[in-house]
Write an enzyme that holds these catalytic residues in place. Structure first.
Site, mmCIF file in Angstrom:
data_model
loop_
_atom_site.group_PDB
_atom_site.id
_atom_site.type_symbol
_atom_site.label_atom_id
_atom_site.label_comp_id
_atom_site.label_asym_id
_atom_site.label_seq_id
_atom_site.Cartn_x
_atom_site.Cartn_y
_atom_site.Cartn_z
ATOM 1 N N SER A 161 71.122 4.011 80.677
ATOM 2 C CA SER A 161 69.962 3.571 81.593
ATOM 3 C C SER A 161 70.470 3.042 83.072
ATOM 4 O O SER A 161 69.834 3.462 84.092
ATOM 5 C CB SER A 161 68.772 2.718 80.998
ATOM 6 O OG SER A 161 69.549 1.543 80.849
ATOM 7 N N ASP A 188 64.753 -5.598 86.888
ATOM 8 C CA ASP A 188 63.949 -5.895 85.898
ATOM 9 C C ASP A 188 64.639 -6.844 84.795
ATOM 10 O O ASP A 188 65.854 -7.192 85.147
ATOM 11 C CB ASP A 188 63.332 -4.607 85.175
ATOM 12 C CG ASP A 188 64.571 -3.761 84.600
ATOM 13 O OD1 ASP A 188 65.686 -4.107 84.580
ATOM 14 O OD2 ASP A 188 64.134 -2.614 84.224
ATOM 15 N N HIS A 247 68.321 -4.405 84.253
ATOM 16 C CA HIS A 247 69.127 -3.849 85.104
ATOM 17 C C HIS A 247 68.904 -4.332 86.578
ATOM 18 O O HIS A 247 68.279 -4.867 87.152
ATOM 19 C CB HIS A 247 68.313 -2.360 85.567
ATOM 20 C CG HIS A 247 68.027 -1.395 83.999
ATOM 21 N ND1 HIS A 247 66.739 -1.817 83.468
ATOM 22 C CD2 HIS A 247 68.767 -0.865 83.275
ATOM 23 C CE1 HIS A 247 67.005 -0.917 82.313
ATOM 24 N NE2 HIS A 247 68.052 -0.226 82.160
#
Length: 369
Positions: free
Chosen positions: A35, A325, A328
């Site tokens: 991600s 978040d 990340h």
């Protein structure tokens, strides 16, 4: 006789066109990751539970709408590619991708939740593990070879840059997660050895497929991400998790060095930004931040809220937060990480024109509606 001359002229024109097309192949990058590098693959996996498909993801990128990046702006790979004059590769599952797009821009196979190990991230239901990403890359090679011929394709893939950036999920969504067998089957050292053995096979396969210039991004202080902090009783960094990251980086650096020496014409480099990220987290104000322990996008007291959603509230100034978040980094933090990695690499600008970034500078957050 006239027909023969006409036919010969046509053949020459066709051959010239093919040669021009092949000669025009520029250096692009192929990205394999999780991600931290995903640019939209998971958004197109219908059963994936790891998707960046809702506002406020992408708020500081292009038109401000979600684009598959798990951050408010650019990824580390975006920034490094920009600095090297490389085009930004689209997601493998982007419907606009065809052979011409690949030849001009490369591809990103990165997938949220992915790991070095196939069993990593199974709770996300659907994702591309590193093995699967390499398998997809092999399919890409077949398409390109059919388009421009094997000789030109081999040169294209040999000249390209390869980025491999994953490993954190193997810990956070595998080894440190008690529902996985690996969490009780291995010691920390044993698990890292398993990762290195698997990674060596994967990188060796990439070399066999043409990868000669490759960057592997190391892990940051995983124990300091908001998700890990909120799971501790004190809210402090989890040092056991950080030590796993440092041990992984040490083993990974040694592996990349060994492969560079043993594989023909290989320049495999390890991009380590652990120390600078640790310094940013411990002394955020010295780097222009005012928060390094909680996410910019959150549901207030409801922690951990694993993803950013339209119901989340945003910090006033996103450029002042290290984390976007629970997991990340923000665009600003990614820029610091990218600069640190670039300072340690020996690659240089590879294309004649520099790609124009499509990210807007972080600004005041709009009010959620």
């Amino acid at each position: 006789m006239e027909v023969s001359k006409t036919m010969m002229a046509m053949v020459i024109l066709v051959l010239f066109g093919l040669m021009t097309e092949q000669a025009s192949c520029k250096v692009v990058q192929f990205i394999f990751g999780d991600s931290l590098s995903d640019v939209g693959n998971n958004n197109r996996l219908p059963r994936s539970l790891a998707r960046a498909s809702l506002p406020w993801y992408g708020i500081d990128f292009g038109n401000g709408m979600p684009n598959g990046r798990f951050t408010n702006g650019r990824t580390v790979a975006d920034i490094i590619g920009d600095k090297m004059g490389l085009p930004r590769p689209p997601a493998f599952l982007d419907p606009s991708v065809d052979e011409d797009v690949i030849l001009q821009n490369g591809l990103s196979y990165a997938s949220g939740g992915a790991g070095i190990l196939n069993e990593t991230g199974q709770l996300f239901v659907q994702k591309f593990s590193l093995d699967k990403q390499i398998e997809l890359f092999q399919g890409t090679q077949a398409l390109v070879k059919k388009k421009i011929g094997e000789k030109a394709a081999n040169k294209f893939f040999t000249d390209s840059l390869y980025v491999v950036a994953l490993g954190s999920n193997d810990f956070i969504n595998n080894y440190l997660f008690p529902v996985y067998a690996d969490s009780w089957k291995y010691t920390g050292a044993g698990f890292i050895n398993l990762l290195m053995t698997t990674l060596e096979q994967q990188l060796t396969l990439l070399h066999r497929l043409g990868a000669r210039q490759l960057i592997f991004f190391g892990l940051g202080p995983m124990g300091c991400i908001p998700l890990q902090r909120v799971l501790s009783t004190s809210g402090a960094c989890q040092e056991k998790t950080n030590q796993l990251a440092k041990d992984f980086n040490k083993a990974g650096s040694q592996l990349l060095l060994r492969l560079s020496k043993s594989l023909p014409n290989a320049s495999f480099q390890f991009g380590d930004a652990y120390d600078v990220v640790e310094n940013v987290i411990s002394d955020p104000t010295n780097h222009g931040f005012n928060n390094s322990d909680s996410p910019c996008c959150s549901l207030g007291r409801i922690r951990p809220a694993l993803t950013c959603t339209p119901a989340s509230s945003l910090c006033k100034d996103r450029s002042k937060y290290v984390f976007w978040d629970e997991y990340h980094p923000s665009d600003k933090a990614n820029e610091i990480i990218a600069n640190e990695i670039m300072s340690k690499l020996t690659f240089f600008s590879v294309n004649s024109t520099t790609h124009t970034p499509s990210v807007l500078p972080p600004a005041l957050a709009p009010s959620p509606v």
